[in-house]
Motif scaffolding. Structure first.
Motif, PDB file in Angstrom:
ATOM      1  N   GLY A   1      34.660  32.311  51.239  1.00 21.89           N
ATOM      2  CA  GLY A   1      34.237  33.621  51.700  1.00 21.89           C
ATOM      3  C   GLY A   1      35.268  34.698  51.403  1.00 21.89           C
ATOM      4  O   GLY A   1      36.430  34.432  51.135  1.00 21.89           O
ATOM      5  N   ALA A   2      34.818  35.916  51.459  1.00 25.96           N
ATOM      6  CA  ALA A   2      35.706  37.055  51.252  1.00 25.96           C
ATOM      7  C   ALA A   2      36.582  37.268  52.478  1.00 25.96           C
ATOM      8  O   ALA A   2      36.183  36.971  53.605  1.00 25.96           O
ATOM      9  N   ARG A   3      37.769  37.772  52.245  1.00 27.82           N
ATOM     10  CA  ARG A   3      38.693  38.057  53.348  1.00 27.82           C
ATOM     11  C   ARG A   3      38.911  39.565  53.440  1.00 27.82           C
ATOM     12  O   ARG A   3      38.938  40.253  52.423  1.00 27.82           O
ATOM     13  N   TYR A   4      39.069  40.023  54.641  1.00 31.18           N
ATOM     14  CA  TYR A   4      39.341  41.439  54.878  1.00 31.18           C
ATOM     15  C   TYR A   4      40.628  41.551  55.663  1.00 31.18           C
ATOM     16  O   TYR A   4      40.787  40.932  56.712  1.00 31.18           O
ATOM     17  N   LYS A   5      41.549  42.316  55.155  1.00 29.76           N
ATOM     18  CA  LYS A   5      42.802  42.559  55.855  1.00 29.76           C
ATOM     19  C   LYS A   5      42.871  44.061  56.133  1.00 29.76           C
ATOM     20  O   LYS A   5      43.045  44.860  55.207  1.00 29.76           O
ATOM     21  N   PRO A   6      42.709  44.461  57.401  1.00 28.98           N
ATOM     22  CA  PRO A   6      42.681  45.894  57.700  1.00 28.98           C
ATOM     23  C   PRO A   6      44.049  46.544  57.495  1.00 28.98           C
ATOM     24  O   PRO A   6      45.085  45.937  57.723  1.00 28.98           O
ATOM     25  N   ASN A   7      44.005  47.776  57.069  1.00 26.36           N
ATOM     26  CA  ASN A   7      45.209  48.585  56.954  1.00 26.36           C
ATOM     27  C   ASN A   7      45.385  49.275  58.309  1.00 26.36           C
ATOM     28  O   ASN A   7      44.685  50.233  58.629  1.00 26.36           O
ATOM     29  N   ARG A   8      46.291  48.779  59.118  1.00 26.37           N
ATOM     30  CA  ARG A   8      46.445  49.280  60.494  1.00 26.37           C
ATOM     31  C   ARG A   8      46.790  50.760  60.536  1.00 26.37           C
ATOM     32  O   ARG A   8      46.302  51.494  61.383  1.00 26.37           O
TER      33      ARG A   8
ATOM     34  N   GLY B   1      45.951  52.985  58.323  1.00 28.64           N
ATOM     35  CA  GLY B   1      44.736  53.707  57.945  1.00 28.64           C
ATOM     36  C   GLY B   1      43.728  53.778  59.078  1.00 28.64           C
ATOM     37  O   GLY B   1      43.112  54.816  59.311  1.00 28.64           O
ATOM     38  N   VAL B   2      43.565  52.678  59.790  1.00 30.92           N
ATOM     39  CA  VAL B   2      42.646  52.659  60.939  1.00 30.92           C
ATOM     40  C   VAL B   2      43.158  53.621  62.019  1.00 30.92           C
ATOM     41  O   VAL B   2      42.388  54.365  62.620  1.00 30.92           O
ATOM     42  N   GLY B   3      44.469  53.617  62.249  1.00 28.20           N
ATOM     43  CA  GLY B   3      45.055  54.533  63.226  1.00 28.20           C
ATOM     44  C   GLY B   3      44.820  55.987  62.854  1.00 28.20           C
ATOM     45  O   GLY B   3      44.482  56.818  63.703  1.00 28.20           O
ATOM     46  N   LEU B   4      44.984  56.316  61.574  1.00 31.14           N
ATOM     47  CA  LEU B   4      44.731  57.684  61.117  1.00 31.14           C
ATOM     48  C   LEU B   4      43.251  58.043  61.263  1.00 31.14           C
ATOM     49  O   LEU B   4      42.915  59.179  61.612  1.00 31.14           O
ATOM     50  N   LEU B   5      42.373  57.086  60.998  1.00 34.65           N
ATOM     51  CA  LEU B   5      40.939  57.329  61.172  1.00 34.65           C
ATOM     52  C   LEU B   5      40.622  57.663  62.630  1.00 34.65           C
ATOM     53  O   LEU B   5      39.881  58.600  62.920  1.00 34.65           O
ATOM     54  N   LEU B   6      41.207  56.922  63.562  1.00 29.02           N
ATOM     55  CA  LEU B   6      40.928  57.145  64.984  1.00 29.02           C
ATOM     56  C   LEU B   6      41.493  58.465  65.490  1.00 29.02           C
ATOM     57  O   LEU B   6      41.102  58.943  66.552  1.00 29.02           O
ATOM     58  N   GLN B   7      42.397  59.069  64.743  1.00 29.84           N
ATOM     59  CA  GLN B   7      42.952  60.378  65.099  1.00 29.84           C
ATOM     60  C   GLN B   7      42.249  61.513  64.351  1.00 29.84           C
ATOM     61  O   GLN B   7      42.546  62.679  64.581  1.00 29.84           O
ATOM     62  N   SER B   8      41.318  61.199  63.475  1.00 22.14           N
ATOM     63  CA  SER B   8      40.715  62.189  62.587  1.00 22.14           C
ATOM     64  C   SER B   8      39.739  63.112  63.306  1.00 22.14           C
ATOM     65  O   SER B   8      39.170  62.760  64.344  1.00 22.14           O
ATOM     66  N   PRO B   9      39.525  64.304  62.751  1.00 19.48           N
ATOM     67  CA  PRO B   9      38.529  65.230  63.302  1.00 19.48           C
ATOM     68  C   PRO B   9      37.123  64.629  63.297  1.00 19.48           C
ATOM     69  O   PRO B   9      36.312  64.948  64.162  1.00 19.48           O
ATOM     70  N   MET B  10      36.831  63.760  62.328  1.00 13.76           N
ATOM     71  CA  MET B  10      35.512  63.129  62.258  1.00 13.76           C
ATOM     72  C   MET B  10      35.244  62.294  63.522  1.00 13.76           C
ATOM     73  O   MET B  10      34.168  62.379  64.117  1.00 13.76           O
ATOM     74  N   ILE B  11      36.214  61.513  63.946  1.00 17.97           N
ATOM     75  CA  ILE B  11      36.057  60.688  65.148  1.00 17.97           C
ATOM     76  C   ILE B  11      36.032  61.571  66.392  1.00 17.97           C
ATOM     77  O   ILE B  11      35.251  61.342  67.323  1.00 17.97           O
ATOM     78  N   ALA B  12      36.880  62.613  66.418  1.00 16.24           N
ATOM     79  CA  ALA B  12      36.884  63.531  67.565  1.00 16.24           C
ATOM     80  C   ALA B  12      35.514  64.199  67.719  1.00 16.24           C
ATOM     81  O   ALA B  12      35.006  64.342  68.838  1.00 16.24           O
ATOM     82  N   THR B  13      34.901  64.576  66.615  1.00 18.37           N
ATOM     83  CA  THR B  13      33.573  65.191  66.655  1.00 18.37           C
ATOM     84  C   THR B  13      32.539  64.214  67.219  1.00 18.37           C
ATOM     85  O   THR B  13      31.682  64.587  68.028  1.00 18.37           O
ATOM     86  N   GLU B  14      32.622  62.963  66.804  1.00 19.45           N
ATOM     87  CA  GLU B  14      31.687  61.948  67.312  1.00 19.45           C
ATOM     88  C   GLU B  14      31.909  61.679  68.796  1.00 19.45           C
ATOM     89  O   GLU B  14      30.949  61.519  69.560  1.00 19.45           O
ATOM     90  N   MET B  15      33.155  61.635  69.230  1.00 17.23           N
ATOM     91  CA  MET B  15      33.443  61.419  70.654  1.00 17.23           C
ATOM     92  C   MET B  15      32.908  62.582  71.490  1.00 17.23           C
ATOM     93  O   MET B  15      32.360  62.379  72.580  1.00 17.23           O
ATOM     94  N   LEU B  16      33.036  63.805  70.975  1.00 14.87           N
ATOM     95  CA  LEU B  16      32.498  64.966  71.689  1.00 14.87           C
ATOM     96  C   LEU B  16      30.977  64.909  71.723  1.00 14.87           C
ATOM     97  O   LEU B  16      30.362  65.213  72.747  1.00 14.87           O
ATOM     98  N   ARG B  17      30.349  64.491  70.633  1.00 13.63           N
ATOM     99  CA  ARG B  17      28.889  64.373  70.615  1.00 13.63           C
ATOM    100  C   ARG B  17      28.415  63.387  71.678  1.00 13.63           C
ATOM    101  O   ARG B  17      27.486  63.659  72.445  1.00 13.63           O
ATOM    102  N   ARG B  18      29.091  62.247  71.752  1.00 13.15           N
ATOM    103  CA  ARG B  18      28.714  61.243  72.754  1.00 13.15           C
ATOM    104  C   ARG B  18      28.949  61.754  74.172  1.00 13.15           C
ATOM    105  O   ARG B  18      28.137  61.520  75.066  1.00 13.15           O
TER     106      ARG B  18
END
Length: 110
Positions: free
Chosen positions: A2-9, A11-28
């Protein structure tokens, strides 16, 4: 094999700080706030401020540390700043609990 996935920690941290995620959290948070407004009790004839609890609901998004991480993440917050909001939510010996925020969170946020 099977394929393996190794997350870039980082990168994930930067994603969780992004305006895109903030916009989604505000929408919810706004969805939950809307449900809370819709199901909030309004005082009867003897209430000096009927509708004040319903009108006080707020939804915001902040950057806050969550869990064991040292980096802030976008967090949606729904609150009612009325001084008696706790009593409406949890009840007292004279008033039954309405659980407005609990029920709104269960119904909304998707």
């Amino acid at each position: 094999m099977g394929a393996r996935y190794k997350p870039n920690r980082k990168g994930v941290g930067l994603l969780l700080q992004s305006p895109m995620i903030a916009t989604e959290m505000l929408r919810r948070a706004e969805v939950i706030r809307g449900v809370a407004v819709a199901i909030s009790p309004v005082g009867g004839a003897g209430d000096p401020h009927p509708g004040a609890y319903r009108a006080a609901w707020e939804a915001t998004v902040v950057q806050r540390r969550v869990g064991r991480t040292s980096k802030p993440r976008a967090v949606g917050i729904v609150r009612n700043p009325s001084y008696y909001a706790r009593w409406v939510e949890y009840g007292t010996e004279r008033v039954h609990a309405h659980h407005v925020l609990l029920r709104a969170a269960q119904a909304g946020g998707r």
